[in-house]
Design an enzyme around this catalytic site. Structure first.
Site, PDB file in Angstrom:
ATOM      1  N   HIS A  62       0.873  -1.184   0.000  1.00  0.00           N
ATOM      2  CA  HIS A  62       0.000   0.000   0.000  1.00  0.00           C
ATOM      3  C   HIS A  62       0.903   1.225   0.000  1.00  0.00           C
ATOM      4  CE1 HIS A  62      -3.582  -2.464   0.806  1.00  0.00           C
ATOM      5  NE2 HIS A  62      -2.750  -3.201   1.528  1.00  0.00           N
ATOM      6  N   ASN A  94      -6.656   0.419  -3.041  1.00  0.00           N
ATOM      7  CA  ASN A  94      -7.472   1.119  -2.032  1.00  0.00           C
ATOM      8  C   ASN A  94      -6.887   2.476  -1.632  1.00  0.00           C
ATOM      9  OD1 ASN A  94      -5.327  -0.019  -0.615  1.00  0.00           O
ATOM     10  ND2 ASN A  94      -6.552  -0.461   1.205  1.00  0.00           N
ATOM     11  N   ASP A 152      -8.489  -5.425  -2.422  1.00  0.00           N
ATOM     12  CA  ASP A 152      -7.805  -5.608  -1.142  1.00  0.00           C
ATOM     13  C   ASP A 152      -8.157  -4.520  -0.131  1.00  0.00           C
ATOM     14  OD1 ASP A 152      -5.887  -6.960   0.603  1.00  0.00           O
ATOM     15  OD2 ASP A 152      -4.825  -5.055   0.470  1.00  0.00           O
ATOM     16  N   ASN A 279      -4.892  -6.963   9.563  1.00  0.00           N
ATOM     17  CA  ASN A 279      -6.038  -7.605   8.942  1.00  0.00           C
ATOM     18  C   ASN A 279      -5.581  -8.373   7.720  1.00  0.00           C
ATOM     19  OD1 ASN A 279      -8.491  -8.388   8.012  1.00  0.00           O
ATOM     20  ND2 ASN A 279      -9.175  -6.358   7.346  1.00  0.00           N
ATOM     21  N   ASP A 306       2.308  -6.940   2.375  1.00  0.00           N
ATOM     22  CA  ASP A 306       1.123  -6.167   2.772  1.00  0.00           C
ATOM     23  C   ASP A 306       1.574  -4.905   3.528  1.00  0.00           C
ATOM     24  OD1 ASP A 306      -1.444  -5.282   3.185  1.00  0.00           O
ATOM     25  OD2 ASP A 306      -2.039  -6.903   4.542  1.00  0.00           O
TER      26      ASP A 306
HETATM   27 ZN   LIG Z   1      -5.709  -7.329   2.486  1.00  0.00          ZN
END
Ligand SMILES: [Zn+2]
Length: 429
Positions: A62, A94, A152, A279, A306
């Protein structure tokens, strides 16, 4: 031209594992071998003691740009990636706005050209605004350069919508990457549901909330024949589901994060360290052990971080209120080196499989090989380097690492992207 001299070269795609020299000419590898010498005028670097491998890719990060540049940007996130030994990353959709149209993908690729020190492989959203209702502009995003699709941060809740996503993505021969989370089961859960959620008095996030959606997505992949990649798998039962699907010829792969490999719910203590809130949540010690074994054995395809940067003031909240996620780019390779490779549990060939060969397959990228003519994207580690996570700060804008203070032996030392040195001896260029 540049001669990298005397390193151990490892590439399982070529059956290569030996001390040799590697000559770079422009953006490509010109020659590999023990008898390769530096042509006149070429620069020579002594790489003895280091291990050169095909460049590592992180298929799940991210980068927060656009919309949350106070947490991370393409510039800082790509610097964190290089510091951690990666030549490329795949940012999730996202952001704000969500990456759900061709022009948003184009924006990311323009930012890559302007700001990034590693390669950026954009992931497009499956559904508009990640709402799980109507399909995003998948064809438009493929044309613009999206390499795979994921909502995601959320699971696609509606079975019919997920089926249409897969039908559509299959037409472009791309992969659907799935964050598996049934919202009706998970609710406001913040830690694994079980002994620890009871002990800490916090809402539980049951493993079934993940496993049920893994099962559904496998069934839909079987129906549509669309390639499916299970993101951040956390339980032994989840791995078994994927393993059985693979054996049945269903086109499914999966990834595991370093935090699910090396931490478990028992690590969350009464200090309620919010850097351990993620998460999906940290699971049981038994799951952690099973995930490590599955990775070594070959049943888990990729390690992905992640990488989820958050500002200090956000993580300073109470456990229930703090956002989910840990950063990961700057510690992942060192953790794998320390815990699995240097301890003798996993070979360098397997490290290359889980960080380069398989991630590139998932994203549909051409393989990188240590041979003449190949693009010179190289990840290089020093097995004897020592790293204390967070010491001296991070390249990432955020410091919410679940591994702060861990002392690791073995770390990324050098990175070349398209023949250009991006890190030399542990320092960004
Ligand atoms: Zn995820």
């Amino acid at each position: 031209m540049l001669l990298l001299k005397g390193a151990r070269l490892v590439d399982p795609q070529l059956g290569l594992d030996s001390i040799a020299n590697l000559l770079i000419d422009g953006e490509r590898i010109a020659a590999v071998g023990t008898d390769v010498t530096a042509p006149q005028g070429a620069q020579v670097r002594d790489m003895s003691g280091k291990v050169i491998m095909p460049g590592f890719i992180d298929v799940h990060v991210h980068l927060r740009e656009p919309g949350q540049e106070y947490k991370e940007t393409i510039a800082t996130g790509s610097r964190a990636a290089v510091k951690g030994g990666f030549v490329g990353v795949a940012p999730m959709a996202n952001t704000n706005p969500v990456c759900d149209t061709g022009s948003r993908v184009t924006f990311l690729l323009e930012r890559e050209q302007e700001e990034a020190v590693c390669r950026i492989h954009p992931i497009g959203a499956c559904t508009k605004g990640l709402k799980g209702e109507t399909l995003a502009e998948i064809g438009d995003m493929v044309a613009a350069g999206a390499v795979a699709f994921s909502d995601d941060g959320r699971g696609v809740q509606d079975d019919g919508v997920m089926r249409r996503v897969m039908d559509y993505v299959k037409m472009f021969d791309k992969c659907v990457m799935s964050h598996c989370q049934r919202e009706d089961l998970v609710g406001s859960g913040v830690v694994n549901e079980g002994v620890v959620s009871t002990r800490l008095g916090m809402a539980g996030w049951p493993a079934a909330g993940e496993e049920i959606q893994i099962s559904r997505d496998i069934a839909l992949s079987n129906l549509t024949r669309c390639k499916l990649h299970i993101q951040h798998i956390t339980t032994a039962a989840g791995v078994e589901l994927v393993q059985r699907a693979k054996a049945a010829g269903i086109p499914v792969t999966c990834e595991v994060t370093p935090h699910h490999l090396f931490l478990c719910e028992d690590d969350i203590g009464v200090d309620y360290d919010t850097n351990l809130k993620m998460n999906p949540p940290l699971r049981t010690a038994k799951d952690t052990k099973a995930l490590q074994e599955a990775l070594i054995r070959g049943d888990i395809d990729c390690v992905a971080t992640d990488h989820a940067p958050h500002a200090a003031h956000e993580k300073a909240l109470e456990f229930e209120l703090a956002p989910f996620g840990t950063t990961g780019l700057e510690s992942a390779v060192a953790l794998l080196m320390d815990r699995l490779v240097n301890s003798g549990r996993m070979g360098y060939d397997r490290l290359v499989q889980v960080l380069s060969v398989n991630p590139r397959k998932v994203l549909g990228l051409e393989p990188l090989r240590l041979e003449a003519g190949a693009i010179a994207d190289l990840s290089i580690v020093d097995p004897n380097a020592k790293l204390i996570v967070g010491e001296g700060g991070f390249e990432s804008k955020s410091a919410n690492s679940a591994f702060l203070g861990w002392e690791l032996s073995g770390a990324p030392s050098d990175v070349y992207v398209g023949g250009v040195a991006r890190m030399i001896d542990g320092k960004l260029v």
